[in-house]
Design an enzyme around this catalytic site. Structure first.
Site, PDB file in Angstrom:
ATOM      1  N   THR A  46      77.276  65.631  39.186  1.00 55.33           N
ATOM      2  CA  THR A  46      77.189  67.077  39.352  1.00 55.33           C
ATOM      3  C   THR A  46      78.572  67.684  39.575  1.00 55.33           C
ATOM      4  O   THR A  46      78.938  68.682  38.945  1.00 55.33           O
ATOM      5  CB  THR A  46      76.287  67.419  40.554  1.00 55.33           C
ATOM      6  OG1 THR A  46      75.013  66.830  40.366  1.00 55.33           O
ATOM      7  CG2 THR A  46      76.146  68.916  40.717  1.00 55.33           C
ATOM      8  N   THR A  47      79.343  67.073  40.471  1.00 57.08           N
ATOM      9  CA  THR A  47      80.677  67.572  40.797  1.00 57.08           C
ATOM     10  C   THR A  47      81.609  67.474  39.598  1.00 57.08           C
ATOM     11  O   THR A  47      82.566  68.250  39.487  1.00 57.08           O
ATOM     12  CB  THR A  47      81.259  66.787  41.994  1.00 57.08           C
ATOM     13  OG1 THR A  47      80.289  66.754  43.050  1.00 57.08           O
ATOM     14  CG2 THR A  47      82.529  67.417  42.517  1.00 57.08           C
ATOM     15  N   TYR A 109      64.547  70.928  35.182  1.00 58.93           N
ATOM     16  CA  TYR A 109      63.912  71.988  34.396  1.00 58.93           C
ATOM     17  C   TYR A 109      62.503  71.605  33.965  1.00 58.93           C
ATOM     18  O   TYR A 109      61.541  72.218  34.424  1.00 58.93           O
ATOM     19  CB  TYR A 109      64.747  72.419  33.189  1.00 58.93           C
ATOM     20  CG  TYR A 109      64.137  73.629  32.511  1.00 58.93           C
ATOM     21  CD1 TYR A 109      64.175  74.875  33.137  1.00 58.93           C
ATOM     22  CD2 TYR A 109      63.472  73.524  31.301  1.00 58.93           C
ATOM     23  CE1 TYR A 109      63.572  75.973  32.562  1.00 58.93           C
ATOM     24  CE2 TYR A 109      62.865  74.629  30.714  1.00 58.93           C
ATOM     25  CZ  TYR A 109      62.911  75.853  31.343  1.00 58.93           C
ATOM     26  OH  TYR A 109      62.312  76.933  30.771  1.00 58.93           O
ATOM     27  N   TYR A 135      69.082  59.370  42.035  1.00 58.28           N
ATOM     28  CA  TYR A 135      69.746  60.539  42.593  1.00 58.28           C
ATOM     29  C   TYR A 135      68.697  61.612  42.826  1.00 58.28           C
ATOM     30  O   TYR A 135      68.173  62.182  41.874  1.00 58.28           O
ATOM     31  CB  TYR A 135      70.849  61.009  41.643  1.00 58.28           C
ATOM     32  CG  TYR A 135      71.663  62.209  42.083  1.00 58.28           C
ATOM     33  CD1 TYR A 135      71.653  62.666  43.396  1.00 58.28           C
ATOM     34  CD2 TYR A 135      72.460  62.877  41.166  1.00 58.28           C
ATOM     35  CE1 TYR A 135      72.410  63.750  43.782  1.00 58.28           C
ATOM     36  CE2 TYR A 135      73.237  63.973  41.543  1.00 58.28           C
ATOM     37  CZ  TYR A 135      73.196  64.402  42.851  1.00 58.28           C
ATOM     38  OH  TYR A 135      73.959  65.489  43.226  1.00 58.28           O
ATOM     39  N   ARG A 140      68.801  71.194  43.235  1.00 63.07           N
ATOM     40  CA  ARG A 140      69.341  71.397  41.892  1.00 63.07           C
ATOM     41  C   ARG A 140      68.270  71.194  40.808  1.00 63.07           C
ATOM     42  O   ARG A 140      68.270  71.894  39.806  1.00 63.07           O
ATOM     43  CB  ARG A 140      70.471  70.408  41.630  1.00 63.07           C
ATOM     44  CG  ARG A 140      71.710  70.643  42.457  1.00 63.07           C
ATOM     45  CD  ARG A 140      72.850  71.021  41.561  1.00 63.07           C
ATOM     46  NE  ARG A 140      74.094  71.187  42.316  1.00 63.07           N
ATOM     47  CZ  ARG A 140      75.142  71.840  41.848  1.00 63.07           C
ATOM     48  NH1 ARG A 140      75.118  72.374  40.646  1.00 63.07           N
ATOM     49  NH2 ARG A 140      76.228  71.968  42.585  1.00 63.07           N
ATOM     50  N   LYS A 163      71.065  57.903  45.962  1.00 59.39           N
ATOM     51  CA  LYS A 163      71.863  58.981  46.549  1.00 59.39           C
ATOM     52  C   LYS A 163      70.865  60.013  47.024  1.00 59.39           C
ATOM     53  O   LYS A 163      70.199  60.667  46.227  1.00 59.39           O
ATOM     54  CB  LYS A 163      72.827  59.578  45.528  1.00 59.39           C
ATOM     55  CG  LYS A 163      73.630  60.746  46.079  1.00 59.39           C
ATOM     56  CD  LYS A 163      74.540  61.369  45.038  1.00 59.39           C
ATOM     57  CE  LYS A 163      75.274  62.575  45.617  1.00 59.39           C
ATOM     58  NZ  LYS A 163      76.137  63.248  44.609  1.00 59.39           N
ATOM     59  N   ILE A 205      78.159  59.329  48.755  1.00 58.16           N
ATOM     60  CA  ILE A 205      78.739  59.730  47.475  1.00 58.16           C
ATOM     61  C   ILE A 205      79.196  61.166  47.689  1.00 58.16           C
ATOM     62  O   ILE A 205      78.380  62.073  47.834  1.00 58.16           O
ATOM     63  CB  ILE A 205      77.735  59.583  46.325  1.00 58.16           C
ATOM     64  CG1 ILE A 205      77.423  58.080  46.144  1.00 58.16           C
ATOM     65  CG2 ILE A 205      78.286  60.175  45.036  1.00 58.16           C
ATOM     66  CD1 ILE A 205      76.389  57.781  45.069  1.00 58.16           C
TER      67      ILE A 205
END
Length: 294
Positions: A46-47, A109, A135, A140, A163, A205
């Site tokens: 994501t980052t 989504y 994850y 999100r 994570k 993380i």
């Protein structure tokens, strides 16, 4: 077997002003991280703004990370997708490039039921056999991995950890209870490193590691060595900095922070924009307080 213990950096992706990826800067950032005791490189998460990359860009970033790291620390690649077939393709390619593991986000989504999550991760794992860290980041993706689902998946050879970025410590505790000490739980929230470690976690993380890799490593390392008070003090000392790095949607603030620190990592890609002026001052103040800028 955990791929790593400690603080792995969810590394940003540096861009040129024209929006193309600055691969030489990425190599510089990887060296900076490893020189400052980062325990793993997590590329294209994501980052790292992987959601705005083409497959070719994403795979080139992964290739650069593997080649630059040269086995000094593990490399874990984000290869998740809301299209299972696409996730299989990306994961296969990442495995061929030599990653030590992959980070698999829940489908976003279109989402999925818990049964759908199991079948999605199973399809990727069976087709690729690359060690997988799940994850869970429902803020999100709109979907949470239930503890019972994590437990079922933890029995697969290819699923080695999670994570956990739900922010729900009761859920982390349930995962730890169900899955036992051999299953690696990593905090996905920098303000919850110590709480997750106290529940048996293996590390974090981290977004914070982009700006203070050694100190983030030290928070985990001190705790795992039994120096819990020293670790807690570090966690608390850096809460203002952590808060500033999440003053807007990640990775807008952390890229701004790195630019203020002189790393010249460039802007985010649209739809992410520049940091708002009020938050610029918040980030700069936190960096000054941490002696990272003048």
């Amino acid at each position: 077997m955990a791929i790593f213990e400690g603080a792995g950096v969810a590394i940003i992706t540096p861009f040129h002003t024209d929006g193309s990826i600055n691969f030489s800067k990425l190599e510089e950032l990887i060296d900076f991280q490893i020189d400052n005791y980062t325990d793993a490189i997590i590329i294209c998460g994501t980052t790292g703004e992987a959601s705005t990359m083409t497959d070719a860009e994403q795979l080139e970033c992964i290739k650069v990370a593997v080649e630059r790291t040269k086995g000094r620390v593990p490399v874990i690649a984000g290869t998740g997708s809301n299209d299972t077939r696409h996730g299989i393709t990306l994961t296969k390619r990442a495995g061929e490039l030599g990653v030590d593991g992959v980070l698999q986000v829940t489908p976003y989504y279109n989402k999925a039921t818990q049964k759908g999550l199991i079948e999605h991760f199973d399809a990727i794992g069976k087709a690729t056999n690359v060690p997988m860290i799940l994850y869970s980041v429902p803020s999100r993706t709109g979907v949470n991995i239930a503890p019972e689902t994590v437990y079922e998946l933890s029995n697969r050879d290819y699923v080695v950890g999670i994570k956990e970025a739900s922010g729900n410590l009761s859920q982390v505790a349930q995962i730890a209870r169900l899955c036992g000490p051999d299953f690696a739980i990593y905090s996905g929230n920098d303000d919850q490193i110590i709480p997750v470690l106290s529940l048996g976690g293996k590390g974090v993380i981290s977004v914070l590691s982009n700006v203070i890799p050694k100190e983030t490593h030290d928070i985990v390392n001190l705790y795992l060595q039994g120096q819990t008070r020293a670790a807690l003090n570090l966690q608390l000392d850096y809460l203002p900095l952590i808060d500033s790095l999440f003053s807007e949607v990640n990775p807008i603030p952390v890229k701004a922070a790195l630019n203020y620190m002189g790393f010249e990592v460039g802007p985010c890609r649209l739809p992410l924009t520049n940091l708002e002026p009020a938050n610029e001052e918040k980030v700069k103040a936190a960096l000054r307080a941490a002696s990272l800028i003048d």
